[in-house]
Design an enzyme around this catalytic site. Structure first.
Site, short mmCIF file in Angstrom:
data_model
loop_
_atom_site.label_atom_id
_atom_site.label_comp_id
_atom_site.label_asym_id
_atom_site.label_seq_id
_atom_site.Cartn_x
_atom_site.Cartn_y
_atom_site.Cartn_z
N PRO A 197 -7.96 -6.62 -6.65
CA PRO A 197 -8.77 -5.45 -6.26
C PRO A 197 -8.79 -5.25 -4.75
O PRO A 197 -8.88 -6.20 -3.98
CB PRO A 197 -10.17 -5.81 -6.76
N ARG B 47 -7.73 10.59 3.43
CA ARG B 47 -7.76 10.70 1.96
C ARG B 47 -8.05 12.13 1.47
O ARG B 47 -7.37 12.58 0.53
CB ARG B 47 -8.77 9.71 1.35
N TYR C 272 -4.88 13.45 -0.77
CA TYR C 272 -5.02 13.52 -2.23
C TYR C 272 -5.97 14.62 -2.69
O TYR C 272 -6.16 14.78 -3.89
CB TYR C 272 -5.63 12.21 -2.77
N CYS D 220 -4.73 19.97 14.89
CA CYS D 220 -4.09 21.30 14.80
C CYS D 220 -3.26 21.43 13.52
O CYS D 220 -2.03 21.56 13.56
CB CYS D 220 -3.24 21.53 16.03
C1 LIG Z 1 0.28 -4.24 -5.64
C2 LIG Z 1 -1.08 -3.74 -5.40
N1 LIG Z 1 -2.12 -4.54 -5.69
C3 LIG Z 1 -3.39 -4.13 -5.49
C4 LIG Z 1 -3.66 -2.87 -4.98
C5 LIG Z 1 -5.08 -2.48 -4.77
O1 LIG Z 1 -5.42 -1.46 -5.60
P1 LIG Z 1 -6.94 -0.96 -5.69
O2 LIG Z 1 -7.36 -0.64 -4.32
O3 LIG Z 1 -6.86 0.20 -6.59
O4 LIG Z 1 -7.74 -2.06 -6.28
C6 LIG Z 1 -2.61 -2.01 -4.69
C7 LIG Z 1 -2.88 -0.66 -4.17
O5 LIG Z 1 -2.05 0.14 -3.90
C8 LIG Z 1 -1.28 -2.45 -4.89
O6 LIG Z 1 -0.24 -1.68 -4.60
#
Ligand SMILES: Cc1ncc(COP(=O)(O)O)c(C=O)c1O
Length: 395
Positions: free
Chosen positions: A259, A293, A297, A324
């Site tokens: 995470p 962000r 997105y 700009c």
């Molecule tokens: C390989 C990998 N692990 C973990 C993460 C972390 O993802 P998140 O921030 O959704 O927990 C990412 C995010 O791009 C990732 O590419």
């Protein structure tokens, strides 16, 4: 009443350190780590360093006993500086260079490789004791298409067939310990999806184990745990996710989670000063260079008036930055109280993929970063200056 962050007035912080200013609440980071430990007691949790690599934050996370997920040699070096145990961590890269592979190999980290060609390159550098390959199960998820990293158009991972070849090759080369990896997307708020991931990776793992004659010791489903950003979104019931996973996971392999967002997103607030009010536009001193962000997105971030967060939202404004580009817009037609020039706005849930995705475009030195905790605060990154804009130039 003035908005408080970690027991301190946001307006006071903005006055003392200037704006734009990133403020992180240490207690929220600790709470999120605790949530994860409680919901997934059997899992090994590796923080995805890319989400927020400020060294003070990394040290705080390392002190909680978490491993780390790095994608290249620079992140590995940061993780070492922060005190993470790389032997209990993962390297999940995409298109790594030979230098990245060399560094990763030297640390004893578990490498999640993305293709057989990368393993062949690694063989020329050295033989790891343990290895893992990243599966693309043919489906993905994610709040935005840009953060859906599974399915046929994704550059990440490989098919079960190719992974089977990879494990055969690794076994023949003398590798003795194996993991399997499958991350399919980010910012997911659907409990059932995590169960689906486990069922899918287990089926694939079982088939590979049989075909290759190996046993997986680690089963890594990457990151992806979402947090609610928008008023209509509900937080994930993490305990329920953990229980569902526990119910369906049959393999004795250690569950690994990577995470990023979940640990740091909600700890972060971006304070920005209103410089200009121009009809429906509120011009602030943060821009797409400070927080990209919303522009990248279309991501929603809550915005509150830090000077008085109890005032009724009687107006509709479009909040824009000083860059700009017409894309330099944090929020269109957002309900807010009556705002005046000089006010401080607090853009919330910016602790993940916030500061670190910023740039210096358009003459924008990067913001300062502050860590607050129970009424105390410390500067964890100084505001950049004009000197920083030209630091590595030769002239
Ligand atoms: C390989 C990998 N692990 C973990 C993460 C972390 O993802 P998140 O921030 O959704 O927990 C990412 C995010 O791009 C990732 O590419």
């Amino acid at each position: 009443m003035e908005r408080q962050i970690g027991g301190i007035s946001a307006v006071t912080l903005a006055k003392e350190f200037g704006t734009p200013l990133y403020v992180y609440d240490k207690q929220i980071i600790l709470q999120r780590i605790n949530d994860l430990k409680e919901a997934f007691p059997q899992a090994h949790i590796c923080y995805a360093i890319k989400a927020n690599p400020n060294l003070s934050i990394l040290k705080l996370i390392a002190q909680q006993g978490l491993g780390v997920d790095c994608s290249n040699r620079f992140e590995l070096e940061l993780a070492e500086k922060a005190g993470f145990d790389l032997k209990r961590s993962v390297f999940t890269s995409t298109n790594p260079s030979d230098e990245d592979l060399k560094k990763a190999l030297s640390t004893g980290i578990l490498m999640n490789l993305d293709h057989i060609s990368i393993f062949r390159r690694l063989q020329k550098i050295g033989l790891p004791k343990k290895i893992s390959f990243r599966i693309n199960p043919g489906f993905g998820n994610g709040k935005f298409p840009e953060i859906d990293v599974g399915g046929k158009d994704a550059k990440f991972g490989m098919s079960e067939e190719l992974a089977t070849e990879c494990y055969k090759l690794a076994k023949e080369s003398g590798v003795q310990h194996f993991g399997i990896h499958m991350m399919t997307g980010s910012c997911i708020l659907d409990e059932a999806y995590f169960e689906k991931l486990i069922l899918t990776i287990e089926t694939i793992a079982e088939s590979i184990e049989k075909k290759v004659g190996i046993t997986f010791e680690w089963m890594d489903i990457g990151g992806g745990i979402g947090v609610p950003y928008e008023p209509f979104e509900k937080p994930l019931n993490l305990k329920a996710v953990g229980e569902r996973i526990q119910r369906v996971k049959k393999s004795p392999a250690t569950l690994v989670l990577e995470p990023g967002r979940y640990i740091v997103a909600q700890s972060g607030t971006l304070l920005t000063k209103v410089t200009t009010i121009k009809e429906k536009f509120i011009g602030v001193d943060a821009g797409m260079t400070t927080l990209i962000r919303p522009m990248l997105y279309g991501a929603y971030h809550p915005i509150v008036l830090a000077n008085d967060d109890a005032l009724p939202e009687t107006e509709k404004y479009t909040v824009v930055g000083p860059i700009c580009e017409s894309t330099d817009c944090f929020a269109k037609d957002r309900s807010l109280p009556k705002i005046k020039e000089g006010d401080i706005l607090a853009i919330q849930i910016v602790g993940a993929y916030g500061f670190i995705m910023g740039s210096q475009y358009n003459g924008q030195p990067r913001a300062a970063e502050i860590l607050v905790s129970n009424g105390l605060y410390s500067l964890i990154r100084k505001r950049e200056t004009t000197e920083d804009l030209i630091r590595n130039e030769t002239y």
